[in-house]
Design a protein around this motif. Sequence first.
Motif: not given
Ligand SMILES: [Zn+2]
Length: 333
Positions: A144-146, A242-246
Amino acid sequence: MSNRTGWGMTKNLFISAIGCLLLLSFLGCQTTTTSTDDWLQSDKIRVLSTTTLVDDLVREVGGEHVARLTLIAPALDPHSYELVKGDDEKIFAAHLIFYSGLGLEHGPNLHRFLRESEIAWSVGDAIIKDRPEAIVRIDGQIDPHIWMDVSLWLQGLDVVAEALEGLDPEHGAEYWERAAMYKKRLLALDAKIASMLDQVPLEKRYLVTSHDACNYFCRRYLATSEERLEGVWMERCSSPEGLAPDAQMSLRDLQKVVHELLTHKIDVIFPESNLSQDSLRKLIDIGKSSGLSIRIALEPLYADAMGEAGSNGDTYEKMMEHNARVLKENLCG
Ligand SMILES: [Zn+2]
């Protein structure tokens, strides 16, 4: 889902949001700012944006005709943000809501609200519809980090202009004009960042951060055109989280990044402004046993959020230029 005429919310949405708030009210309000009361009482178009990055687009397009508020404070993780007590008032008072989308705001209650709202517009959904080939996917999951690719993010201006024009046709031409002016500045910024990173030797252009926020940046500004064509640009960036730190981080994730550090002789890794440096310190610890000597850059990158007001990253333009400068200085050094 979005439309061009809705000033209110459906009954179902109202009930859904109330349910969320009852469940989460014990968490307390995390996003109240001194400007919230002014925003709630403003007779302008009240626009609520999920992140500071989205709010930046609204500021530039909406100008004096909108009153803006950001739901998720810069210090918080937008991936996991959940609606909390106090958010209901903001949601019900908003005439328009903008969010980044593509799975960024995946906290269950916020995600469900955004999906069901008739006044919420997703910047990312519009971009993926227009340029599906430009969207990065990691193991089948959309990245999602567009906003980390300026040439891609600037397309979000059209979403904001269209939504504001639908609600306020009288100033429609002005919204599109403001969007076009900002687009020009962002195209210049895109070229400037590319030029800055071009000065980093190819063998130094590797970016290791806490989480996978910089894939779009690497593809656009660190990789060569050949690497982009061959689809191997992703070798230039890695992260343990990864894609999300959570998400869960395993020893294997860390070892994989240490392997990248050794392979490409990387000696500097980059913290992010709104994340702890724990995973980076773990990389250093694990790397030591392999003879690796790396340092953490002193200045963090702005990845999932802009900087606080008054900082050197409090607008999107300043944030991206800051990132380019920090990378150039550290990678060249
Ligand atoms: Zn992020």
